[in-house]
Design an enzyme around this catalytic site. Structure first.
Site, mmCIF file in Angstrom:
data_model
loop_
_atom_site.group_PDB
_atom_site.id
_atom_site.type_symbol
_atom_site.label_atom_id
_atom_site.label_comp_id
_atom_site.label_asym_id
_atom_site.label_seq_id
_atom_site.Cartn_x
_atom_site.Cartn_y
_atom_site.Cartn_z
ATOM 1 N N LYS A 1 8.637 6.051 -47.543
ATOM 2 C CA LYS A 1 8.019 4.789 -47.994
ATOM 3 C C LYS A 1 7.872 4.789 -49.518
ATOM 4 C CE LYS A 1 5.855 4.260 -43.566
ATOM 5 N NZ LYS A 1 4.780 4.686 -42.688
ATOM 6 N N GLN B 1 -1.478 5.801 -42.445
ATOM 7 C CA GLN B 1 -0.423 6.502 -41.709
ATOM 8 C C GLN B 1 -1.001 7.120 -40.435
ATOM 9 O OE1 GLN B 1 3.015 6.705 -42.581
ATOM 10 N NE2 GLN B 1 3.064 7.480 -40.488
ATOM 11 N N ASP C 1 1.189 -3.460 -42.092
ATOM 12 C CA ASP C 1 1.695 -2.839 -40.870
ATOM 13 C C ASP C 1 1.466 -3.742 -39.656
ATOM 14 O OD1 ASP C 1 3.119 -0.553 -40.559
ATOM 15 O OD2 ASP C 1 1.413 0.825 -40.560
#
Ligand code: NAD
Length: 281
Positions: free
Chosen positions: A51, A95, A118
């Site tokens: 990322k 994450q 997300d």
């Protein structure tokens, strides 16, 4: 049969985004992405690295917040809150997985919906459910882009999603439903799975079991999307037995090089979208 080239499609998306980021910067809009990592899960470190690399390539500013494995829920929530408040941060990603003593759902709820790139905040999941514009979880979003790019019809088709996870299966099923597919969600308790998949025009495999979908399960001409990433000593394999199934499929995604690269490209898309929307406020 056509093999879907997710790698090239993702590269094109990233190139377009790069120009868009340049243009935004010239107008004083600076997309900035913050990633929170708790503990030192090996796979997570790899994901975070990719990322970071994608952000660098696109000129998106990147900030990594690495927290000790023994971080408390209160501390994690405070960090998310401070990122919510910082106006220069466009998107926030926590994450997963995070250590078991922490409540990931509470953490996702804390991320401001306008920075939830997300698409895991229940507010954004609710908007997807209502077919309203929102941040969609990046893997299903990437798969919808594949359908779009390859002009694969969805409306009226019999789509079978195997897997009902919150990050892939459920948002995938909702995305297909929003495009007027007739959707069936299958999971570990589904009976007679083969009978269901044999009727599918579209199969999305998101199970996490190497070569689970075999040619006997697939109808002639079906579109096969393989989300699975199964790491073994022999390499990375999908949930679909590619060699067997490809003879019957009209379109099929390979692993690697299919869905995987699209996920990061769509995350970048969501960050740029968040930056633009926050500027419009
Ligand atoms: P998960 O473990 O959360 O969910 C797996 C799903 O498969 C569950 O809903 C379960 O009910 C279903 N399942 C398990 N056994 C089954 C069976 N015998 N029959 C029918 N259904 C069964 O996994 P996930 O997070 O949704 O990920 C699925 C796979 O996709 C994994 O391999 C993961 O690594 C991969 N993945 C890839 C990307 C990407 O970017 N390509 C992103 C996320 C996940």
């Amino acid at each position: 049969m056509e093999i879907i080239d997710g790698k090239t499609l993702a590269k094109n998306i990233r190139e377009n985004l790069k120009s868009e980021v340049e243009e935004l910067k010239s107008k004083g809009i600076n997309p900035k992405f913050a990633v929170i990592l708790v503990g030192n899960d090996k796979a997570s470190l790899t994901y975070v690295k990719s990322k970071n690399k994608a952000c660098q390539e696109l000129g998106i500013e990147y900030e990594e917040i690495i927290l000790e494995g023994n971080t408390t829920m209160q501390e994690l929530l405070e960090i998310i809150e401070s990122l919510n408040e910082r106006t220069e941060i466009s998107g926030i990603l926590l994450q997963s997985p995070i250590p078991k003593h922490l409540d990931i759902n509470e953490a996702f709820r804390k991320i401001s919906p306008s920075k939830d790139v997300d698409g895991f905040n229940p507010y954004n999941v609710g908007k997807l459910c209502l077919n309203q514009d929102t941040f969609v979880s990046c893997t299903p979003y990437g798969i919808m882009k594949i359908f779009d790019a390859y002009n694969i019809p969805i409306e009226g088709k019999n789509a079978v999603v195997i897997g009902r996870s919150n990050i892939v299966g459920k948002p995938m099923a909702l995305s297909l439903l929003n495009k007027n597919a007739t959707v069936t969600i299958c999971h570990s308790k589904t009976e007679d799975l083969k009978e269901i998949t044999q009727k599918a025009d579209i199969i999305i495999a998101a199970i996490g079991k190497k070569h689970f979908v075999t040619k006997e399960m697939v109808k002639e001409g079906a579109v096969i999307i393989d989300v699975g990433i199964n790491r073994t000593d022999e390499g990375i394999f999908g949930d679909v037995d590619f060699e067997g199934v490809k003879e019957k499929a009209s379109y099929i995604t390979p692993v690697p090089g299919g869905v995987g690269p699209m996920t990061v490209a769509m995350l970048m898309t969501n960050i740029v979208k968040a930056a633009k929307q926050s500027n419009q406020k």
